[in-house]
Design an enzyme around this catalytic site. Structure first.
Site, PDB file in Angstrom:
ATOM      1  N   GLY A 150      15.309 -47.353  -2.540  1.00 54.96           N
ATOM      2  CA  GLY A 150      16.714 -47.193  -2.903  1.00 54.96           C
ATOM      3  C   GLY A 150      17.432 -48.510  -3.175  1.00 54.96           C
ATOM      4  O   GLY A 150      18.629 -48.525  -3.456  1.00 54.96           O
ATOM      5  N   GLY A 175       6.568 -45.705  -6.150  1.00 50.46           N
ATOM      6  CA  GLY A 175       7.454 -44.544  -6.250  1.00 50.46           C
ATOM      7  C   GLY A 175       7.453 -44.147  -7.708  1.00 50.46           C
ATOM      8  O   GLY A 175       8.020 -44.855  -8.534  1.00 50.46           O
ATOM      9  N   HIS A 176       6.762 -43.069  -8.031  1.00 46.09           N
ATOM     10  CA  HIS A 176       6.622 -42.656  -9.431  1.00 46.09           C
ATOM     11  C   HIS A 176       7.441 -41.386  -9.657  1.00 46.09           C
ATOM     12  O   HIS A 176       7.137 -40.332  -9.099  1.00 46.09           O
ATOM     13  CB  HIS A 176       5.141 -42.418  -9.763  1.00 46.09           C
ATOM     14  CG  HIS A 176       4.335 -43.683  -9.708  1.00 46.09           C
ATOM     15  ND1 HIS A 176       2.994 -43.752 -10.000  1.00 46.09           N
ATOM     16  CD2 HIS A 176       4.696 -44.959  -9.407  1.00 46.09           C
ATOM     17  CE1 HIS A 176       2.571 -44.999  -9.874  1.00 46.09           C
ATOM     18  NE2 HIS A 176       3.584 -45.750  -9.507  1.00 46.09           N
ATOM     19  N   ASP A 213       7.861 -49.977 -11.899  1.00 50.95           N
ATOM     20  CA  ASP A 213       8.949 -49.062 -12.271  1.00 50.95           C
ATOM     21  C   ASP A 213       9.165 -48.962 -13.776  1.00 50.95           C
ATOM     22  O   ASP A 213      10.284 -48.728 -14.240  1.00 50.95           O
ATOM     23  CB  ASP A 213      10.272 -49.480 -11.584  1.00 50.95           C
ATOM     24  CG  ASP A 213      10.113 -49.520 -10.080  1.00 50.95           C
ATOM     25  OD1 ASP A 213       9.310 -48.746  -9.549  1.00 50.95           O
ATOM     26  OD2 ASP A 213      10.799 -50.344  -9.438  1.00 50.95           O
ATOM     27  N   LYS A 256       5.798 -45.213 -15.223  1.00 47.98           N
ATOM     28  CA  LYS A 256       4.387 -44.753 -15.225  1.00 47.98           C
ATOM     29  C   LYS A 256       4.285 -43.270 -14.866  1.00 47.98           C
ATOM     30  O   LYS A 256       3.557 -42.512 -15.497  1.00 47.98           O
ATOM     31  CB  LYS A 256       3.566 -45.585 -14.214  1.00 47.98           C
ATOM     32  CG  LYS A 256       3.524 -47.076 -14.550  1.00 47.98           C
ATOM     33  CD  LYS A 256       2.816 -47.875 -13.488  1.00 47.98           C
ATOM     34  CE  LYS A 256       3.561 -48.006 -12.197  1.00 47.98           C
ATOM     35  NZ  LYS A 256       4.815 -48.794 -12.247  1.00 47.98           N
ATOM     36  N   GLN A 288       2.568 -50.266  -9.240  1.00 47.08           N
ATOM     37  CA  GLN A 288       3.216 -51.576  -9.393  1.00 47.08           C
ATOM     38  C   GLN A 288       3.097 -52.028 -10.857  1.00 47.08           C
ATOM     39  O   GLN A 288       3.055 -51.194 -11.738  1.00 47.08           O
ATOM     40  CB  GLN A 288       2.630 -52.631  -8.425  1.00 47.08           C
ATOM     41  CG  GLN A 288       2.971 -52.371  -6.975  1.00 47.08           C
ATOM     42  CD  GLN A 288       2.159 -51.278  -6.313  1.00 47.08           C
ATOM     43  OE1 GLN A 288       0.945 -51.358  -6.280  1.00 47.08           O
ATOM     44  NE2 GLN A 288       2.810 -50.268  -5.799  1.00 47.08           N
TER      45      GLN A 288
HETATM   46  P1  GDP Z   1       7.219 -45.891 -12.106  1.00 48.92           P
HETATM   47  O1  GDP Z   1       7.161 -46.488 -10.739  1.00 48.92           O
HETATM   48  O2  GDP Z   1       6.630 -46.781 -13.148  1.00 48.92           O
HETATM   49  O3  GDP Z   1       6.664 -44.501 -12.176  1.00 48.92           O
HETATM   50  O4  GDP Z   1       8.774 -45.791 -12.470  1.00 48.92           O
HETATM   51  P2  GDP Z   1       9.939 -45.252 -11.497  1.00 48.92           P
HETATM   52  O5  GDP Z   1       9.831 -43.782 -11.427  1.00 48.92           O
HETATM   53  O6  GDP Z   1       9.975 -46.013 -10.230  1.00 48.92           O
HETATM   54  O7  GDP Z   1      11.216 -45.710 -12.311  1.00 48.92           O
HETATM   55  C1  GDP Z   1      11.457 -45.288 -13.606  1.00 48.92           C
HETATM   56  C2  GDP Z   1      12.811 -44.572 -13.632  1.00 48.92           C
HETATM   57  O8  GDP Z   1      13.238 -44.404 -14.969  1.00 48.92           O
HETATM   58  C3  GDP Z   1      12.741 -43.167 -13.061  1.00 48.92           C
HETATM   59  O9  GDP Z   1      13.975 -42.857 -12.485  1.00 48.92           O
HETATM   60  C4  GDP Z   1      12.472 -42.302 -14.288  1.00 48.92           C
HETATM   61  O10 GDP Z   1      12.951 -40.978 -14.118  1.00 48.92           O
HETATM   62  C5  GDP Z   1      13.277 -43.026 -15.324  1.00 48.92           C
HETATM   63  N1  GDP Z   1      12.766 -42.973 -16.697  1.00 48.92           N
HETATM   64  C6  GDP Z   1      11.481 -42.963 -17.137  1.00 48.92           C
HETATM   65  N2  GDP Z   1      11.445 -43.035 -18.489  1.00 48.92           N
HETATM   66  C7  GDP Z   1      12.727 -43.096 -18.894  1.00 48.92           C
HETATM   67  C8  GDP Z   1      13.358 -43.223 -20.180  1.00 48.92           C
HETATM   68  O11 GDP Z   1      12.712 -43.319 -21.219  1.00 48.92           O
HETATM   69  N3  GDP Z   1      14.720 -43.276 -20.200  1.00 48.92           N
HETATM   70  C9  GDP Z   1      15.471 -43.192 -19.066  1.00 48.92           C
HETATM   71  N4  GDP Z   1      16.784 -43.265 -19.177  1.00 48.92           N
HETATM   72  N5  GDP Z   1      14.920 -43.087 -17.845  1.00 48.92           N
HETATM   73  C10 GDP Z   1      13.571 -43.045 -17.769  1.00 48.92           C
HETATM   74  P1  IMO Z   2       5.718 -48.688  -8.617  1.00 45.12           P
HETATM   75  O1  IMO Z   2       4.310 -48.170  -8.585  1.00 45.12           O
HETATM   76  C1  IMO Z   2       8.442 -52.043  -8.065  1.00 45.12           C
HETATM   77  C2  IMO Z   2       7.387 -54.930  -4.949  1.00 45.12           C
HETATM   78  C3  IMO Z   2       8.268 -55.006  -3.713  1.00 45.12           C
HETATM   79  C4  IMO Z   2       8.075 -56.452  -3.349  1.00 45.12           C
HETATM   80  C5  IMO Z   2       6.617 -56.719  -3.674  1.00 45.12           C
HETATM   81  C6  IMO Z   2       5.681 -56.576  -2.478  1.00 45.12           C
HETATM   82  O2  IMO Z   2       6.749 -47.681  -8.274  1.00 45.12           O
HETATM   83  O3  IMO Z   2       5.982 -49.397  -9.903  1.00 45.12           O
HETATM   84  P2  IMO Z   2       4.733 -54.545  -1.059  1.00 45.12           P
HETATM   85  O4  IMO Z   2       5.434 -53.448  -0.338  1.00 45.12           O
HETATM   86  O5  IMO Z   2       3.791 -54.078  -2.129  1.00 45.12           O
HETATM   87  O6  IMO Z   2       4.085 -55.534  -0.148  1.00 45.12           O
HETATM   88  O7  IMO Z   2       5.913 -55.352  -1.818  1.00 45.12           O
HETATM   89  O8  IMO Z   2       6.267 -55.760  -4.656  1.00 45.12           O
HETATM   90  N1  IMO Z   2       6.846 -53.579  -5.236  1.00 45.12           N
HETATM   91  C7  IMO Z   2       7.273 -52.807  -6.251  1.00 45.12           C
HETATM   92  N2  IMO Z   2       8.268 -53.012  -7.146  1.00 45.12           N
HETATM   93  N3  IMO Z   2       7.651 -50.949  -8.146  1.00 45.12           N
HETATM   94  C8  IMO Z   2       6.643 -50.750  -7.275  1.00 45.12           C
HETATM   95  O9  IMO Z   2       5.759 -49.741  -7.409  1.00 45.12           O
HETATM   96  C9  IMO Z   2       6.444 -51.688  -6.244  1.00 45.12           C
HETATM   97  N4  IMO Z   2       5.563 -51.795  -5.218  1.00 45.12           N
HETATM   98  C10 IMO Z   2       5.822 -52.959  -4.619  1.00 45.12           C
HETATM   99  O10 IMO Z   2       9.601 -54.698  -4.027  1.00 45.12           O
HETATM  100  O11 IMO Z   2       8.847 -57.265  -4.213  1.00 45.12           O
HETATM  101 MG    MG Z   3       8.449 -46.936  -9.146  1.00 46.27          MG
END
Ligand code: GDP
Ligand code: IMO
Ligand code: MG
Length: 423
Positions: free
Chosen positions: A301, A40-41, A13, A16, A223
């Site tokens: 969530g 979840g990207h 998270d 990416k 991840q």
């Molecule tokens: P990922 O899994 O690495 O793609 O990251 P996620 O999408 O799960 O979580 C990143 C969250 O931060 C998302 O809700 C993005 O919309 C948000 N986000 C990404 N870059 C920024 C930033 O520079 N500032 C803020 N405030 N939010 C960001």
């Molecule tokens: P992105 O790509 C954050 C965490 C889960 C759990 C552990 C194992 O959005 O960054 P799994 O379902 O893979 O067996 O869960 O890894 N986890 C993540 N945490 N971002 C993710 O993906 C994750 N994918 C798995 O919460 O702790």
């Molecule tokens: Mg994510």
């Protein structure tokens, strides 16, 4: 040509999805190499937010070729839903712009049940998995029992599916697991038909040929490094190699094919699910980061745990991945804090160390350096020179401590909210 890689340096998270979307115009091909719908990207533009799970995050940019590599695990239900929701947005994925590896493994409906059963069985020591069936699917892959996408276009698929499902049912009985899945199996077979409408290819050949032909490829990690099956906070990890090495095996690339490795990290740290987190904040500052950063899982969530940036962990991730440039996200979330911290090293049994111990559950005391905060909203800033001096000081400190340049600072969720730093 070489493949550039963008991957997470923390517990996932890091942003990416957003940064792949920002960088995609510079590339012709975007690939995913590991993980599956546990990812979840999120990306945002024109006031809309999208969350991708299996499809590479360059998909909102025109004329890109998207490839899902052999290292990925696919749930046909989630895949089909993703294809449909993209279609609703006017993004039509087809044989021309999305290729999927025949060697990618299938997440069966019973893999999801096994994930839930295993978690319930572990009770208080559960991993906190995303319950998407990731662990059981990779177990069947390495156990040499798995079903691959190539199986769905060959005779004998139903026989293999039934045999594996029966085996899973025995295992579920062993767990005394009674969970039901309603009509998941029906939706799963509908999803298989959607997958069949795409080109299932030997993606390792395609990718290497694309490189031979001079195409620019970006590989998108899922991840983060601290969730890597070998080097993460085991057993609280995911079941794939999330590091650069995972891109080699997950796409069929030789080491000499790797170009820039772009390591992405948040200006602070988050983690979702169980497991150690030395710099976690259990106070109002942690709550401030969670609320201001909207730190709730994009896939499940769940509230994300929040804490300060951990330099020993960041250096470890840089070492394992061979990071050549750093990308910092979410410093805008720190706006309004009078001061904030960075963990510079750990103290274990009274001794200072920069090294991650065997287990982060050991008695680690993070040692912090305090930074002065800034009050202004920085989300509208696009030029480096306009950023607050306090943030520049933080950036310079991280660069000095890691020896790696920060080339992008993201200042908001929108694709426009970036500060590109001249090299
Ligand atoms: P990922 O899994 O690495 O793609 O990251 P996620 O999408 O799960 O979580 C990143 C969250 O931060 C998302 O809700 C993005 O919309 C948000 N986000 C990404 N870059 C920024 C930033 O520079 N500032 C803020 N405030 N939010 C960001
Ligand atoms: P992105 O790509 C954050 C965490 C889960 C759990 C552990 C194992 O959005 O960054 P799994 O379902 O893979 O067996 O869960 O890894 N986890 C993540 N945490 N971002 C993710 O993906 C994750 N994918 C798995 O919460 O702790
Ligand atoms: Mg994510």
């Amino acid at each position: 040509m070489k493949t550039d890689i963008l991957l997470g340096l923390q517990w996932g998270d890091e942003g990416k999805g957003k940064i792949v979307d920002v960088l995609a115009p510079d590339y012709e091909v975007i690939t995913r190499f590991q993980g599956g719908p546990n990812a979840g990207h999120s990306l945002e533009f024109k006031g809309k937010k999208f969350i991708l799970h299996t499809i590479p995050s360059g998909v909102f940019r025109k004329d890109k070729l998207n490839i899902i590599g052999n290292g990925v695990v696919i749930d046909p239900v989630i895949f089909a839903e993703e294809i449909q929701s993209l279609k609703n947005e006017g993004i039509e994925l087809n044989k021309e712009n999305l290729l999927i590896s025949t060697k990618a493994h299938l997440i069966l409906p019973t893999h999801r049940l096994l994930d839930a059963a295993s978690e319930a069985f572990k009770g208080g020591s559960k991993i906190g998995s995303t319950l998407k069936g990731i662990g059981p699917t990779y177990m069947d892959k390495t156990g040499r029992n798995g079903l691959r996408l190539g199986d769905i276009i060959r005779p004998g698929f139903m026989g293999k599916y039934k045999a594996l499902t029966l085996k899973h049912k025995d295992l579920l009985n062993m767990y005394h697991y009674k969970g039901e899945q309603d009509d998941y199996e029906k939706k799963w077979f509908d999803g298989i038909e959607v997958i069949r409408s795409f080109d299932l290819v030997e993606s390792e050949y395609r990718i290497n040929r694309l490189l031979d032909d001079g195409r620019n490829i970006l590989a998108e990690g899922a991840q983060g490094t601290l969730l890597d099956i070998d080097f993460g906070t085991y057993p609280y990890v995911t079941s794939s190699n999330t590091i650069t090495a995972g891109a080699l095996t997950g796409l069929g690339l030789a080491p000499s094919r790797i170009g820039h490795v772009k390591g992405i990290f948040k200006a602070y740290c988050t983690r979702v699910g169980s497991g150690p987190f030395p710099t976690e904040l259990h106070n109002e500052k942690g709550e401030f980061l969670r609320q201001k950063g909207h730190e709730y899982g994009a896939t499940t969530g769940r509230p994300r745990r929040c804490g300060w940036l951990d330099l020993p962990a960041l250096r470890y991730a840089i070492m394992l991945n061979g990071v050549t440039e750093l990308i910092m996200t979410k410093p805008d979330v720190l706006s309004g804090l009078e001061s904030f911290m960075i963990c510079t090293h750990y103290q274990i049994d009274g001794k200072n160390t920069n090294q991650l111990p065997y287990s982060l559950e050991d008695n680690i005391k993070p040692v912090y350096k305090s930074f002065k905060g800034w009050s202004q909203d920085i989300s509208g800033i696009r030029m480096y020179r306009d950023l607050p001096e306090e943030l520049k000081a933080y950036k310079n400190f991280i660069e000095k401590e890691t020896g790696i340049p920060i080339t992008i600072i993201s200042v908001g969720p929108d694709r426009e909210a970036v500060v590109m730093i001249e090299k």
